[in-house]
Scaffold this motif. Sequence first.
Motif, PDB file in Angstrom:
ATOM      1  N   ILE A 175      -1.540 -26.442  56.822  1.00 33.33           N
ATOM      2  CA  ILE A 175      -1.208 -27.198  55.609  1.00 33.33           C
ATOM      3  C   ILE A 175      -1.011 -26.209  54.466  1.00 33.33           C
ATOM      4  CG2 ILE A 175      -2.070 -28.857  53.906  1.00 33.33           C
ATOM      5  CD1 ILE A 175      -3.520 -30.255  56.230  1.00 33.33           C
ATOM      6  N   VAL A 176       0.026 -26.454  53.666  1.00 31.95           N
ATOM      7  CA  VAL A 176       0.346 -25.577  52.549  1.00 31.95           C
ATOM      8  C   VAL A 176       0.096 -26.329  51.244  1.00 31.95           C
ATOM      9  CG1 VAL A 176       2.184 -24.268  51.416  1.00 31.95           C
ATOM     10  CG2 VAL A 176       2.066 -24.344  53.912  1.00 31.95           C
ATOM     11  N   LEU A 198      14.081 -26.484  50.101  1.00 30.40           N
ATOM     12  CA  LEU A 198      13.954 -25.037  49.882  1.00 30.40           C
ATOM     13  C   LEU A 198      12.642 -24.441  50.397  1.00 30.40           C
ATOM     14  CD1 LEU A 198      15.408 -24.915  46.244  1.00 30.40           C
ATOM     15  CD2 LEU A 198      16.573 -24.309  48.377  1.00 30.40           C
ATOM     16  N   LEU A 199      11.516 -24.971  49.933  1.00 34.28           N
ATOM     17  CA  LEU A 199      10.218 -24.395  50.282  1.00 34.28           C
ATOM     18  C   LEU A 199       9.178 -25.488  50.422  1.00 34.28           C
ATOM     19  CD1 LEU A 199       8.491 -21.790  50.679  1.00 34.28           C
ATOM     20  CD2 LEU A 199       8.017 -21.888  48.232  1.00 34.28           C
ATOM     21  N   PRO A 200       8.650 -25.756  51.583  1.00 36.83           N
ATOM     22  CA  PRO A 200       8.982 -25.145  52.855  1.00 36.83           C
ATOM     23  C   PRO A 200      10.369 -25.492  53.359  1.00 36.83           C
ATOM     24  CG  PRO A 200       6.790 -26.105  52.949  1.00 36.83           C
ATOM     25  CD  PRO A 200       7.420 -26.540  51.673  1.00 36.83           C
ATOM     26  N   TYR A 248       5.627 -34.315  53.535  1.00 38.90           N
ATOM     27  CA  TYR A 248       4.952 -34.385  52.229  1.00 38.90           C
ATOM     28  C   TYR A 248       3.654 -35.167  52.426  1.00 38.90           C
ATOM     29  CZ  TYR A 248       6.017 -34.198  47.103  1.00 38.90           C
ATOM     30  OH  TYR A 248       6.066 -33.911  45.765  1.00 38.90           O
ATOM     31  N   LEU A 249       2.503 -34.547  52.231  1.00 43.52           N
ATOM     32  CA  LEU A 249       1.220 -35.208  52.439  1.00 43.52           C
ATOM     33  C   LEU A 249       0.625 -35.778  51.162  1.00 43.52           C
ATOM     34  CD1 LEU A 249      -0.423 -32.645  54.881  1.00 43.52           C
ATOM     35  CD2 LEU A 249       0.732 -34.796  55.455  1.00 43.52           C
ATOM     36  N   THR A 295       0.586 -31.028  48.610  1.00 41.30           N
ATOM     37  CA  THR A 295       0.177 -30.571  49.931  1.00 41.30           C
ATOM     38  C   THR A 295       1.277 -30.967  50.909  1.00 41.30           C
ATOM     39  OG1 THR A 295      -1.146 -32.577  50.197  1.00 41.30           O
ATOM     40  CG2 THR A 295      -2.326 -30.577  49.568  1.00 41.30           C
ATOM     41  N   ILE A 296       1.633 -30.008  51.747  1.00 31.56           N
ATOM     42  CA  ILE A 296       2.770 -30.145  52.648  1.00 31.56           C
ATOM     43  C   ILE A 296       2.370 -29.677  54.042  1.00 31.56           C
ATOM     44  CG2 ILE A 296       5.123 -29.299  53.131  1.00 31.56           C
ATOM     45  CD1 ILE A 296       5.023 -30.997  50.620  1.00 31.56           C
ATOM     46  N   LEU A 297       2.884 -30.374  55.040  1.00 29.63           N
ATOM     47  CA  LEU A 297       2.761 -29.936  56.418  1.00 29.63           C
ATOM     48  C   LEU A 297       4.134 -29.374  56.820  1.00 29.63           C
ATOM     49  CD1 LEU A 297       0.970 -29.857  58.984  1.00 29.63           C
ATOM     50  CD2 LEU A 297       1.903 -32.122  59.538  1.00 29.63           C
ATOM     51  N   PRO A 298       4.267 -28.045  56.816  1.00 30.23           N
ATOM     52  CA  PRO A 298       5.567 -27.468  57.211  1.00 30.23           C
ATOM     53  C   PRO A 298       5.749 -27.534  58.715  1.00 30.23           C
ATOM     54  CG  PRO A 298       4.033 -25.727  56.694  1.00 30.23           C
ATOM     55  CD  PRO A 298       3.303 -27.026  56.454  1.00 30.23           C
ATOM     56  N   PRO A 299       6.976 -27.321  59.191  1.00 32.31           N
ATOM     57  CA  PRO A 299       7.198 -27.306  60.647  1.00 32.31           C
ATOM     58  C   PRO A 299       6.372 -26.203  61.312  1.00 32.31           C
ATOM     59  CG  PRO A 299       9.275 -27.203  59.439  1.00 32.31           C
ATOM     60  CD  PRO A 299       8.183 -27.059  58.443  1.00 32.31           C
TER      61      PRO A 299
END
Length: 142
Positions: free
Chosen positions: A111-112, A72-74, A80-81, A132-136
């Motif tokens: 990075i989100v 869903l988000l992102p 997934y970091l 912490t996430i690295l979205p496309p």
Amino acid sequence: MKGKTIEDICIGDKASLARTISESDIYLYAGITGDTNPAHINEEESKKSIFKGRIAHGMLTAGLISAVLGTLLPGPGSIYLGQDLKFIAPVRMGDTITAQVEVIEIINNKIVKLRTDCVNQNGEVVIEGFATILPPKNRGDL
């Protein structure tokens, strides 16, 4: 289902999903991971614990956060970091858990950082944390 690229994400964006935790979820998770702690799979032994009965694995519950982040988000294409978790309250069979995520920071436009919480059907927080996430970067990465 399409994920959001870094350009589509804004601070304050939110997503959630809910799932009722079943006895079979707990047994399947124990089988997959090898975590056969009596707190999860042995009613008689778990009655002697501080929880006075069986509880779901904390990481089974935390897996719902992963589901929100990956779908869903992102969403799809995200990497997934990291995840910080605090387990606040036990989850029992039959509890309906809602995993909630909210974008709280965008770092270097790549990075989100998200607040990640799980609450039960009574609105009680059972897990709180941050991911912490690295979205496309672009649509082709979705």
